[in-house]
Scaffold this motif. Structure first.
Motif, PDB file in Angstrom:
ATOM      1  N   ARG A  29       0.854  -1.210   0.000  1.00 60.43           N
ATOM      2  CA  ARG A  29       0.000   0.000   0.000  1.00 60.43           C
ATOM      3  C   ARG A  29       0.880   1.247   0.000  1.00 60.43           C
ATOM      4  O   ARG A  29       0.615   2.203  -0.736  1.00 60.43           O
ATOM      5  N   LYS A  30       1.919   1.184   0.798  1.00 66.99           N
ATOM      6  CA  LYS A  30       2.827   2.329   0.894  1.00 66.99           C
ATOM      7  C   LYS A  30       3.506   2.586  -0.456  1.00 66.99           C
ATOM      8  O   LYS A  30       3.612   3.731  -0.917  1.00 66.99           O
ATOM      9  N   GLU A  33       1.059   4.109  -2.848  1.00 66.60           N
ATOM     10  CA  GLU A  33       0.839   5.539  -2.544  1.00 66.60           C
ATOM     11  C   GLU A  33       2.001   6.377  -3.080  1.00 66.60           C
ATOM     12  O   GLU A  33       1.796   7.460  -3.641  1.00 66.60           O
TER      13      GLU A  33
END
Ligand code: NAP
Length: 525
Positions: A29-30, A33
């Motif tokens: 997810r990081k 992003e």
């Protein structure tokens, strides 16, 4: 032009599908992003055309917008003129003899290098798809994974076809058959798989030894541009392809009709596909071949829910197939045909599932659905919804969703007659028509009552009914007890019957034959 004979010296490992990114993992997810932030910083840039091995500016721009936030420009693209489109195809024709003589092993290596680059930049490509196509993270990632799969799969196929199995040997002769590329082709992809379909059709044609002019969709030109940059970075020669950005209605006919065009590989709507087929069929002055047209077109895909089905699984499969990527897949379920014995129960299970779907900006992973692709798509879909309200009973949705983007609620219309427009016409949006069937045979009859024949699914526990469906459900891709979207390269060769197209079976073992012609050679000993 015996290029296809030289097999790659490097043994290739067995094909495996590219794994999807698991966005439930915090590190992924990081990373996503970060990719979104990086790509966001590049939005609004200007892109030149790539034609006949050089960059070109025309000053006439095509702006692609972010459908989640339509005030945001994703890329500004110089549009090709007639003159540039002509140059693109004529240069592809002129360069073909050289490219077609490149050993197949080198072309295979280049295709594999494209896959490697896409793997390295997977999340960046995911992010471009989020911004330009309005795909949610998982949908974007599936698109990029499929593009990688096509490169890997067609590379292996070319590797195999460059050393075809022997033919029968006549006494006193040495007999062989080899595959040759066709010539200069035009690649016309749609916007809904703006990377996977574009990459698949382009790599298949190139690895087979053809030169190509890519005419990308006007909705997703930036993704096409990014892919063209990868082709060059991988080492495809500057003149092996052109990227001819511009409106299909302006440059499309010219590319299709040109006498030096040898083939057209198209994926898109029925009407455009039929037009291309018709125009390509007419020989032009100076043309010495019958143009080959591969046209993969629309669908009106149905899921049959039998009285002996697991209704929870069926409701989940229908919802996933109808609303994944906002219903904008050629394989999307747009008709649920439900046995009368379980009709009400099925609707009771489907409705809360659909109402729970969250609609909003594609970059926010909390959303299950993003926007539809454009203002005109939203208008057309909304008109179908309004017509549908008179053709059936609105169960869920039926209106615009969030502001600022082209959002629509996931919509279910029940009690639809099989002759109704929303049962017969491709809507290409998050709209599901539900129809009651008397029994399983009637359900099959209704499912086949369409001019299309792309995908379909059946939910039942009854083996005899499964056998009947295998026999009589007339679609190119049939699924049993699972959703009707999500075809995987290698496992589910993709292509439809009737007005769904030429059934080319993308991602299948024979796909490259569309881009090759066989030559038989008999030598007297
Ligand atoms: P579309 O409107 O038919 O456009 C497809 C492509 O054709 C675009 O690049 C478009 O360019 C171009 N085009 C338009 N007019 C042309 C002309 N006169 N000559 C040559 N090219 C022309 O379809 P779409 O809206 O992009 O895609 C959605 C459709 O594709 C749906 O019907 C869907 O079912 C179908 N589809 C089928 C498959 C399959 O495998 N069977 C897969 C995906 C999608 P512009 O954008 O510049 O108009």
């Amino acid at each position: 032009m015996m290029s296809t004979q030289a097999a790659s010296s490097r043994p290739l490992p067995e094909f495996r599908n590219q794994a999807f990114t698991d966005f439930s993992r915090p590190e992924n997810r990081k990373a996503m992003e970060a990719a979104l932030a990086h790509v966001r910083s590049e939005l609004g840039r200007e892109y030149e055309l790539w034609i006949a091995g050089a960059r070109h500016k025309t000053g006439d721009f095509l702006d692609s917008v972010n459908p989640s936030h339509y005030s945001e420009i994703v890329g500004r693209h110089h549009k090709a003129t007639h003159e540039l489109a002509r140059r693109a195809i004529e240069d592809a024709y002129a360069y073909f003899p050289e490219w077609s003589r490149t050993p197949a092993s080198s072309r295979v290596e280049l295709a594999l290098r494209v896959a490697e680059i896409l793997k390295k930049r997977k999340l960046d490509f995911d992010a471009w798809l989020v911004f330009e196509a309005g795909k949610t993270w998982p949908e974007a990632d599936a698109d990029v994974s499929e593009a990688i799969d096509f490169c890997e799969y067609y590379a292996r196929q070319m590797h195999r076809m460059s050393a075809p199995p022997g033919v029968v040997q006549m006494p006193g002769e040495r007999d062989e058959m080899v595959y040759l590329p066709l010539g200069a082709g035009v690649i016309i992809p749609p916007w809904n798989f703006p990377l996977a379909i574009l990459a698949g059709m382009s790599i298949a044609a190139l690895v087979a030894g053809n030169t190509i002019v890519i005419k990308p969709s006007s909705e997703t030109p930036t993704i096409a541009q990014k892919f063209a940059e990868v082709l060059l970075e991988a080492g495809f020669p500057a003149r092996s392809f052109s990227l001819c950005t511009g409106s299909g209605s302006v440059v499309g006919d010219l590319l299709v009709e040109h006498p030096k065009t040898r083939f057209v590989s198209f994926t898109g709507s029925r009407d455009v596909g039929l037009r291309i087929n018709e125009l390509a069929a007419k020989p032009r002055k100076g043309q010495i071949w019958i143009k080959r047209v591969v046209a993969e077109m629309g669908g009106k895909d149905a899921i049959i829910v039998d009285r002996e089905a697991d209704l929870d699984a069926a409701a989940l499969g229908v919802a996933q197939s109808a609303y994944g990527y906002q219903g904008q897949k050629c394989s999307a379920c747009s008709r649920a045909i439900v046995d009368q014995a379980v009709y009400d129960e099925f609707l009771d299970k489907l409705k809360p599932r659909v109402e729970a779907l969250k609609v909003g900006p594609a970059e926010d992973p909390a959303n299950d659905m993003g926007p539809v692709i454009s203002a005109s798509a939203r208008k057309t879909i909304s008109e179908y919804i309004e017509a549908g309200k008179n053709e059936g009973r609105l169960i869920a949705g039926g209106a615009d969703a969030a502001p600022g983007g082209y959002y629509l609620e996931p919509t279910v219309i029940a009690d639809v007659d099989s002759k109704a427009r929303i049962f017969q016409e491709e809507i290409f949006g998050p709209v599901l028509a539900v129809t009651k069937a008397r029994d399983f045979d009637h359900a099959l009859e209704l499912a086949n009552d369409t001019e299309y024949g792309l995908t379909g699914a059946v939910y039942t526990r009854n083996r005899e009914k499964i056998r009947r469906a295998k026999d009589r459900f007339f679609v190119g891709n049939l699924y049993i007890n699972r959703k009707c979207t999500g075809a995987m390269v290698g496992a589910h060769p993709f292509g439809g019957f009737n007005m769904s197209g030429t059934d080319s079976k993308a991602g299948g073992p024979d796909y490259l034959l569309q881009f090759l012609q066989a030559k038989s050679i008999a030598e007297k000993l």
